[in-house]
Enzyme design. Structure first.
Site, PDB file in Angstrom:
ATOM      1  N   LYS A  88      13.345 -14.792 -11.158  1.00 44.99           N
ATOM      2  CA  LYS A  88      13.159 -13.544 -12.059  1.00 44.99           C
ATOM      3  C   LYS A  88      12.071 -14.008 -12.966  1.00 44.99           C
ATOM      4  O   LYS A  88      11.081 -13.298 -13.319  1.00 44.99           O
ATOM      5  CB  LYS A  88      14.462 -12.961 -12.924  1.00 44.99           C
ATOM      6  N   HIS A 119      18.774 -36.214  -7.913  1.00 45.66           N
ATOM      7  CA  HIS A 119      18.128 -36.734  -7.099  1.00 45.66           C
ATOM      8  C   HIS A 119      16.455 -36.350  -7.045  1.00 45.66           C
ATOM      9  O   HIS A 119      16.042 -36.469  -6.113  1.00 45.66           O
ATOM     10  CB  HIS A 119      18.728 -35.931  -5.755  1.00 45.66           C
ATOM     11  N   ASN A 175      -1.598   1.607   5.853  1.00 45.24           N
ATOM     12  CA  ASN A 175      -0.737   0.626   5.586  1.00 45.24           C
ATOM     13  C   ASN A 175      -0.471  -0.256   6.734  1.00 45.24           C
ATOM     14  O   ASN A 175      -0.187   0.296   8.035  1.00 45.24           O
ATOM     15  CB  ASN A 175       0.606   1.248   4.884  1.00 45.24           C
ATOM     16  N   GLY A 176      -0.291  -1.447   6.441  1.00 51.26           N
ATOM     17  CA  GLY A 176       0.061  -2.485   7.715  1.00 51.26           C
ATOM     18  C   GLY A 176      -1.334  -3.204   8.105  1.00 51.26           C
ATOM     19  O   GLY A 176      -2.386  -3.583   7.330  1.00 51.26           O
ATOM     20  N   GLU A 210      18.112 -17.268  -8.541  1.00 48.49           N
ATOM     21  CA  GLU A 210      17.619 -15.803  -8.966  1.00 48.49           C
ATOM     22  C   GLU A 210      17.101 -15.860 -10.434  1.00 48.49           C
ATOM     23  O   GLU A 210      15.994 -15.195 -10.672  1.00 48.49           O
ATOM     24  CB  GLU A 210      18.998 -14.857  -8.546  1.00 48.49           C
ATOM     25  N   GLU A 260       8.498 -14.433 -11.318  1.00 44.19           N
ATOM     26  CA  GLU A 260       7.913 -13.073 -10.836  1.00 44.19           C
ATOM     27  C   GLU A 260       7.315 -12.767 -11.922  1.00 44.19           C
ATOM     28  O   GLU A 260       6.095 -12.108 -11.882  1.00 44.19           O
ATOM     29  CB  GLU A 260       9.228 -12.171 -10.493  1.00 44.19           C
ATOM     30  N   CYS A 314       0.902  -1.203  -0.117  1.00 44.30           N
ATOM     31  CA  CYS A 314      -0.014   0.082  -0.016  1.00 44.30           C
ATOM     32  C   CYS A 314       0.918   1.235  -0.100  1.00 44.30           C
ATOM     33  O   CYS A 314       2.034   1.208   0.777  1.00 44.30           O
ATOM     34  CB  CYS A 314      -0.882   0.272   1.296  1.00 44.30           C
ATOM     35  N   TRP A 343      -2.935  -2.664  -1.367  1.00 43.01           N
ATOM     36  CA  TRP A 343      -2.502  -4.186  -1.860  1.00 43.01           C
ATOM     37  C   TRP A 343      -3.404  -4.917  -0.796  1.00 43.01           C
ATOM     38  O   TRP A 343      -3.032  -5.077   0.500  1.00 43.01           O
ATOM     39  CB  TRP A 343      -1.111  -4.154  -1.770  1.00 43.01           C
ATOM     40  N   ARG A 387       4.801   0.152  -6.224  1.00 39.78           N
ATOM     41  CA  ARG A 387       4.952  -0.678  -4.960  1.00 39.78           C
ATOM     42  C   ARG A 387       3.764  -1.926  -5.202  1.00 39.78           C
ATOM     43  O   ARG A 387       4.037  -2.899  -4.331  1.00 39.78           O
ATOM     44  CB  ARG A 387       4.631   0.082  -3.856  1.00 39.78           C
ATOM     45  N   LYS A 423       6.509  -4.336  -4.361  1.00 41.82           N
ATOM     46  CA  LYS A 423       7.879  -3.727  -4.284  1.00 41.82           C
ATOM     47  C   LYS A 423       8.729  -4.338  -2.959  1.00 41.82           C
ATOM     48  O   LYS A 423       9.606  -4.567  -2.728  1.00 41.82           O
ATOM     49  CB  LYS A 423       8.189  -2.392  -4.921  1.00 41.82           C
TER      50      LYS A 423
HETATM   51  C1  AGP Z   1      12.799  -9.580  -6.068  1.00 45.57           C
HETATM   52  O1  AGP Z   1      12.548  -9.465  -7.520  1.00 45.57           O
HETATM   53  C2  AGP Z   1      11.549  -9.449  -5.544  1.00 45.57           C
HETATM   54  N1  AGP Z   1      10.318  -8.548  -5.634  1.00 45.57           N
HETATM   55  C3  AGP Z   1      11.512  -9.854  -4.011  1.00 45.57           C
HETATM   56  O2  AGP Z   1      12.095 -11.185  -3.645  1.00 45.57           O
HETATM   57  C4  AGP Z   1      12.620  -9.042  -2.928  1.00 45.57           C
HETATM   58  O3  AGP Z   1      13.807  -9.207  -3.336  1.00 45.57           O
HETATM   59  C5  AGP Z   1      12.242  -9.287  -1.612  1.00 45.57           C
HETATM   60  O4  AGP Z   1      10.953  -9.129  -1.309  1.00 45.57           O
HETATM   61  C6  AGP Z   1      13.023  -8.526  -0.668  1.00 45.57           C
HETATM   62  O5  AGP Z   1      12.978  -7.313  -0.538  1.00 45.57           O
HETATM   63  P1  AGP Z   1      14.148  -5.936  -0.065  1.00 45.57           P
HETATM   64  O6  AGP Z   1      15.374  -6.409  -0.752  1.00 45.57           O
HETATM   65  O7  AGP Z   1      13.540  -4.856  -0.392  1.00 45.57           O
HETATM   66  O8  AGP Z   1      14.068  -6.481   1.303  1.00 45.57           O
END
Ligand code: AGP
Length: 610
Positions: A487, A506, A100-101, A483, A490, A2, A74, A27, A605
Site C-alpha cells: 500500500k 537474515h 485495449n490489449g 500488504e 503504490e 486502457c 495506458w 483504471r 486498476k
Molecule cells: C492493489 O492495491 C494493487 N493495485 C494490485 O496489486 C492488485 O491487487 C492486482 O493487480 C490484482 O488485481 P485483481 O485483484 O483485480 O486481480
C-alpha cells in the site's frame, strides 16, 4: 488499464464520451482521445495527459455528433504522447479504431502493410489493426467483414471499437482477452470496457465473451462468433448505483473505500452465516461443495493484493480445514507446467475479475481438470463468468487503484470458505460458533479502528519524509506486513518491504539505523512473544519503531516509539483488523506528499495485459 467507450444514438455523443472517460480514469491512463463521425465529417481529438484537457479542447471545437468512440490509453508500445493516443485512423481519416490489449504479431503485419504502401504515424501495436481493416475495406468488404478478416490475422489480445464514415449507422466491437460490455438504451446503445463508463445512461448490459463481435446500431445489436454465426446473448441488469461510484464527499476514493469497510465487510458475509450451526453457507458453490471439502489439495492463485489475501487464506485453510494449501503468483503459475490433479481445487482471487495473468492461470487450471472456483468483486467479470462456481465478495465498486475494502472482503470470504470446510471436517460446533460470533462483531470493531484516523494522520506527518520502511509480522500477520508495504509503495512511492519478522535477522537487519521506520504488526497472538524479541532486536539498533498492537497490550508502549492500539478478535480474523491502520497510514503519507492517491503513477486498476 486502457478504457473504451462508444456511443450511437440521437444525442450529442461528445459529453457522453467525455463523462464516460472520466468514469474510466480510475483504471490508470496517460493519454486520452475521441473520434466522432457526423454529417459526412469525421474528426479525431486527442492529447497526452488528462481527460479534463481533452474536455477543454472539445469545448473549444464545439463539435456535435451522434456517433463516436473514446479511449484512455495506458502505454504499452510507444511512449505516452498525442500521436500514440487512440483513436487511430486510416490514411483517409474515415476509419477510427480504439484498442485495449496487445497485438503480439504487429511487427510482421506492419511490415507487410508498409510494403503495400501503408504509412504508419504512431509507434503503437494498435495502429496495424486500423490499416489492416482498411485494406479489407478497399478490397470491397463491408466494415463488419473487414473487421472479422483483420482479426483473423492478429495474434494477441484485444477489445476494440471501430467506426467508419461510410457506414455511420454502426459501431463494431470485438473482444479477445480484454473486457467489453454493450449497454442498451432507448434509441441509443453503448460499448464500454467497464460498466461504470455507461452507468449514468443504462443498467441493461450484455457482456461480450472472447471470440465475439458485436454490431451495434442505435436501436439494435447483433453478436456473432468467429465463424459469423449469430449468438443469443443474455441481457443483465446491473445493480451498481451511481452513488457507489462517486466520491460521496470524501477527498479521495481510497479514503471513502477505507471508511466503507464496516459496511463492505458486513455485506461480504450478509446472509452467509448460520449462527445456530456455527458454520457458513455459500450459495455460489453449493453444488460443488462436496468436491471442495474432499479436495486433496487447494491451490490459490492471484496477483498483488489479492495474492496477499491468498496467503492469509493459506494460514486459515491449513489451520482449520487441514487441507494442504499452496499459494501461486498467477503470472508464474501459468508458465511453469504446474502439477494439478483432478482432486485439487484451485481458488482464483481477483477484485476486478479481469487480471490477465489470473485469468490465464484459471484457464490453465480448468484445462487440467481441477475444480476451479472464483472469488471476485466485479459482478459479471470474466473470471466470475468463466470459473466453474464461485463466491462474490460484495465489497461494492472499488475505484481507488490501491485495493483496500476488496482485501478485507476477500479475507472474510476466505474465512467463510474455511469455516464451511472445517465444520464439515473436524471443527466443533462450539469453535465454529466462536468464529461466527467474531465475524459478526467485525464491523463494529472496524468502526472503532477508523476512529483512530486522526492519530494515524499524526503518525503520517512524523514519517512522511522517510525514504524506506520495513513492515514485519509473523504468522497471519506476515501477509499483512506485505500488504502494508505494498500500500505504501503504490501510492507514496516510498520504498517499503514486508518480511516475516524473524527473517529480518537474515539480511534486512543490515538496513536498520535511526532513519528506518519499522512497522511491527504485533497483536497479542500466538507469535506475540517472539515478535517482541524481534522488536528488541530493532530497538537495539536504533530503528524507529511503530507497532500495531492489541488494545489490552500495556507492555508494548515501553518498547516502541509509537503504537496504534486496535480491538482484538480471533486469530484467523485479525488480519482484517490489523490491515486497516496500515491502509490509513499509507493514505495519509501519500496525501501529505501531495501525490495522486487514486491514480498513482504507472499503475492501473485492472491489469488486463501480461
Ligand atoms: C492493489 O492495491 C494493487 N493495485 C494490485 O496489486 C492488485 O491487487 C492486482 O493487480 C490484482 O488485481 P485483481 O485483484 O483485480 O486481480
Amino acid at each position: 488499464m486502457c478504457g473504451i467507450i462508444g456511443y450511437i444514438g440521437e444525442k450529442n455523443c461528445v459529453p457522453i464520451l467525455i463523462n464516460g472517460l472520466k468514469r474510466l480514469e480510475y483504471r490508470g491512463y496517460d493519454s486520452a482521445g475521441i473520434g466522432i463521425i457526423a454529417n459526412g465529417n469525421s474528426e479525431i481529438v486527442k492529447n497526452k495527459g488528462k481527460v479534463s484537457l481533452l474536455e477543454h479542447k472539445m469545448k473549444d471545437l464545439q463539435l456535435y455528433a451522434n456517433l463516436g468512440i473514446g479511449h484512455t490509453r495506458w502505454a504499452t508500445h510507444g511512449i505516452p504522447n498525442e500521436i500514440n493516443a487512440h483513436p487511430h485512423s486510416n490514411l483517409s481519416n474515415t476509419l477510427f479504431l480504439i484498442h485495449n490489449g496487445i497485438i503480439e504479431n504487429y511487427r510482421v503485419i506492419k511490415k507487410e502493410l508498409e510494403n503495400q504502401g501503408y504509412h504508419f504515424k504512431s509507434d503503437t501495436d494498435s495502429e496495424v489493426l486500423v490499416h489492416l481493416i482498411d485494406r479489407f475495406l478497399t478490397l470491397g468488404f463491408d466494415l463488419c467483414k473487414s473487421v472479422q478478416l483483420a482479426l483473423n490475422e492478429v495474434v494477441g489480445t484485444y477489445g476494440i471499437a471501430v467506426i467508419y464514415k461510410d457506414e455511420p449507422d454502426k459501431i463494431i466491437a470485438a473482444r479477445k482477452g480484454s473486457p467489453l460490455v454493450v449497454g442498451l438504451g432507448n434509441n441509443e446503445n453503448f460499448i464500454a470496457s467497464d460498466v461504470s463508463a455507461i452507468l449514468a445512461h443504462t443498467k441493461q448490459v450484455v457482456y461480450l465473451d472472447d471470440g465475439e463481435l458485436a454490431v451495434i446500431s442505435k436501436d439494435n445489436f447483433i453478436v456473432k462468433n468467429i465463424s459469423d454465426i449469430e449468438i443469443e446473448k443474455e441481457v443483465h441488469e446491473i445493480s451498481t448505483t451511481l452513488e457507489e461510484i462517486d466520491k460521496g464527499g470524501y477527498s479521495h476514493f481510497m479514503l471513502k473505500e477505507i471508511m466503507e469497510q464496516p459496511e463492505s465487510v458486513r455485506n461480504s458475509m450478509r446472509g452467509r452465516l448460520l449462527p445456530e450451526d456455527g458454520t457458513a453457507k455459500l450459495g455460489g458453490i453449493s453444488e460443488v461443495v462436496d468436491r471442495l471439502v474432499n479436495s486433496k489439495r487447494i491451490i490459490i492463485t492471484a496477483c498483488g493484493t489479492s495474492w496477499h489475501a491468498a496467503l492469509v487464506g493459506e494460514y486459515m485453510i491449513e489451520n482449520f480445514a487441514q487441507i494442504p494449501t499452496e499459494i501461486e503468483y498467477a503470472s508464474e503459475f501459468r508458465y511453469r507446467n504446474p502439477i494439478i490433479n483432478k482432486d485439487d481445487t484451485v481458488l482464483v482471487i481477483s477484485q476486478s475479475g479481469e487480471t490477465a495473468d489470473t485469468l490465464a492461470a484459471m484457464r490453465e487450471a480448468k484445462s487440467r481438470g481441477a475444480l476451479v472456483l472464483g472469488i471476485c468483486n466485479v459482478v459479471g467479470s470474466t473470471i466470475a463468468r468463466e470459473s466453474m462456481a464461485g463466491v462474490y465478495i460484495h465489497a461494492g465498486p472499488e475505484i481507488g487503484v490501491a485495493s483496500t475494502k476488496a482485501f478485507t472482503a476477500q479475507l472474510v470470504v476466505l474465512s467463510l470458505i474455511t469455516l464451511l470446510i472445517a465444520r464439515r471436517k473436524n471443527l466443533s460446533m462450539a469453535e465454529g460458533k466462536k468464529i461466527v460470533e467474531a465475524l459478526n462483531s467485525l464491523p463494529d470493531k472496524i468502526t472503532d479502528i477508523l476512529k483512530l484516523n486522526d492519530r494515524i494522520e499524526q503518525l503520517a506527518e512524523k514519517f512522511k519524509d522517510a525514504n524506506n520502511f520495513l513492515y514485519l509480522g509473523r504468522g497471519y500477520q506476515f501477509p499483512v506486513a506485505l500488504e502494508g508495504a505494498l500500500k505504501l509503495k503504490e501510492i507514496s512511492y516510498i520504498h517499503a518491504e514486508g518480511y516475516p519478522a524473524a527473517e529480518m535477522k537474515h539480511g534486512p537487519i543490515a538496513l536498520i539505523d535511526e532513519n528506518m521506520p519499522v512497522v511491527f504488526i504485533a497483536p497479542k497472538d500466538s507469535a506475540y512473544d517472539k515478535v517482541v524479541s524481534n522488536i528488541e532486536e530493532v530497538r537495539a539498533r536504533g530503528g524507529r519503531l511503530i507497532a500495531i498492537a492489541s488494545e489490552n497490550d500495556n507492555d508494548i508502549d515501553r518498547l516502541v516509539d509509537d503504537t496504534i492500539k486496535i480491538p482484538d478478535t480471533v486469530e484467523m480474523l485479525r488480519p482484517i483488523l490489523t490491515s486497516i491502520p496500515l491502509q490509513l497510514l499509507a493514505y495519509h503519507i501519500a496525501v501529505k506528499k501531495e501525490l495522486n492517491v487514486d491514480q498513482p503513477r504507472n499503475l492501473a486498476k485492472s491489469v488486463t495485459v501480461e
